[in-house]
Scaffold this active site. Structure first.
Site, mmCIF file in Angstrom:
data_model
loop_
_atom_site.group_PDB
_atom_site.id
_atom_site.type_symbol
_atom_site.label_atom_id
_atom_site.label_comp_id
_atom_site.label_asym_id
_atom_site.label_seq_id
_atom_site.Cartn_x
_atom_site.Cartn_y
_atom_site.Cartn_z
ATOM 1 N N PRO A 10 0.791 -1.234 0.000
ATOM 2 C CA PRO A 10 0.000 0.000 0.000
ATOM 3 C C PRO A 10 0.824 1.285 0.000
ATOM 4 C CG PRO A 10 -0.078 -1.069 2.150
ATOM 5 C CD PRO A 10 0.564 -2.048 1.197
ATOM 6 N N ASN A 11 0.314 2.244 -0.722
ATOM 7 C CA ASN A 11 0.865 3.604 -0.821
ATOM 8 C C ASN A 11 2.144 3.706 -1.644
ATOM 9 O OD1 ASN A 11 -1.166 4.859 0.855
ATOM 10 N ND2 ASN A 11 -0.186 3.847 2.603
ATOM 11 N N ARG A 18 5.294 11.149 -2.221
ATOM 12 C CA ARG A 18 4.985 10.778 -0.852
ATOM 13 C C ARG A 18 6.236 10.871 0.035
ATOM 14 N NH1 ARG A 18 4.840 4.539 1.137
ATOM 15 N NH2 ARG A 18 4.104 4.970 3.240
ATOM 16 N N TYR A 23 11.417 8.587 1.389
ATOM 17 C CA TYR A 23 11.372 7.568 0.332
ATOM 18 C C TYR A 23 12.030 7.990 -0.989
ATOM 19 C CZ TYR A 23 8.054 5.470 3.561
ATOM 20 O OH TYR A 23 7.468 4.932 4.674
ATOM 21 N N ASN A 74 7.807 -5.730 -1.238
ATOM 22 C CA ASN A 74 7.839 -4.638 -0.262
ATOM 23 C C ASN A 74 6.418 -4.565 0.288
ATOM 24 O OD1 ASN A 74 7.859 -2.356 1.259
ATOM 25 N ND2 ASN A 74 8.875 -1.057 -0.259
ATOM 26 N N ALA A 77 3.274 -0.886 4.722
ATOM 27 C CA ALA A 77 2.747 -0.863 6.098
ATOM 28 C C ALA A 77 2.304 -2.247 6.584
ATOM 29 C CB ALA A 77 1.586 0.120 6.189
ATOM 30 N N GLU A 98 12.350 -9.827 1.100
ATOM 31 C CA GLU A 98 11.633 -8.643 1.583
ATOM 32 C C GLU A 98 12.505 -7.402 1.387
ATOM 33 O OE1 GLU A 98 10.772 -8.981 5.762
ATOM 34 O OE2 GLU A 98 10.198 -6.877 5.937
ATOM 35 N N HIS A 100 12.742 -2.931 1.657
ATOM 36 C CA HIS A 100 12.201 -1.643 2.101
ATOM 37 C C HIS A 100 13.120 -0.536 1.634
ATOM 38 C CE1 HIS A 100 9.318 -3.615 4.687
ATOM 39 N NE2 HIS A 100 10.284 -4.439 5.033
ATOM 40 N N ARG A 107 13.620 3.678 12.303
ATOM 41 C CA ARG A 107 12.460 4.578 12.300
ATOM 42 C C ARG A 107 11.612 4.354 13.564
ATOM 43 N NH1 ARG A 107 9.516 4.513 6.739
ATOM 44 N NH2 ARG A 107 8.572 6.356 7.685
HETATM 45 C C1 DQA Z 1 8.369 0.832 3.645
HETATM 46 C C2 DQA Z 1 8.501 0.994 5.169
HETATM 47 C C3 DQA Z 1 7.149 0.808 5.857
HETATM 48 O O1 DQA Z 1 7.279 0.980 7.259
HETATM 49 C C4 DQA Z 1 6.146 1.826 5.344
HETATM 50 O O2 DQA Z 1 4.881 1.611 5.923
HETATM 51 C C5 DQA Z 1 6.083 1.886 3.863
HETATM 52 C C6 DQA Z 1 7.295 1.732 3.067
HETATM 53 C C7 DQA Z 1 9.694 1.141 2.911
HETATM 54 O O3 DQA Z 1 9.818 0.751 1.748
HETATM 55 O O4 DQA Z 1 10.583 1.788 3.478
HETATM 56 O O5 DQA Z 1 5.027 2.152 3.293
HETATM 57 O O6 DQA Z 1 8.047 -0.536 3.369
#
Ligand code: DQA
Length: 147
Positions: A10-11, A18, A23, A74, A77, A98, A100, A107
């Site tokens: 998501p997002n 964003r 990011y 990825n 959240a 995985e 990120h 964080r």
């Molecule tokens: C994320 C890290 C997560 O905590 C966050 O909710 C994201 C992006 C990252 O790529 O750094 O949406 O997965």
């Protein structure tokens, strides 16, 4: 040809706009085209999927069984909350990497736990676009070792 399923949670469709301080400025489209370049050079094929919905991600992983050699994910959240995505990864027995963009361990405390990490082969976190590049390279290495 080996096949890798790339899943963005998501997002991540909002990347580029964003929280650019966290990011970066790259859009998801740009990230995907970098991944496609690596895949082409290494002669593997990618299927790329983004969803804001937990159930859709669970469904996509479930349908991947027997069809993909590795998953690069990825979970965004959902990393920190989704027992369902973790269980889907465990259920299909497809090696999963995985990634990120940000360093989740540096964080907020709620981001320090990944429910996915215990069922993943490994995690790359904190290198921005390079997290995806390194993660894909790892996924390709794993895929090429599968029969
Ligand atoms: C994320 C890290 C997560 O905590 C966050 O909710 C994201 C992006 C990252 O790529 O750094 O949406 O997965």
């Amino acid at each position: 040809m080996k096949k890798i399923l790339v899943i963005h949670g998501p997002n991540l469709n909002l990347l580029g706009d964003r929280e650019v301080g966290v990011y970066g400025k790259m859009t998801l489209k740009q990230i995907n085209s970098e991944l496609e370049k690596i895949a082409k050079a290494d002669k593997v094929s990618l299927e790329i999927f983004q969803s804001d919905h937990e159930g859709e991600i669970v469904g996509r992983i479930g349908k991947a069984k027997g069809k993909f050699d590795c998953i690069l994910i990825n979970p965004a959240a959902y990393t920190h909350t989704s027992v369902a995505i973790r269980d889907a990864v465990a259920a299909v027995s497809i090696p999963t990497v995985e990634v990120h963009l940000s360093n989740i361990h540096a964080r907020e405390e709620f981001r320090h736990t990944s429910l996915i990490a215990p069922v993943a082969v490994g995690q790359v976190s904190g290198f921005g676009l390079d997290s995806y590049r390194l993660g894909l390279k790892a996924a390709i290495g794993i895929a090429k070792k599968t029969k």
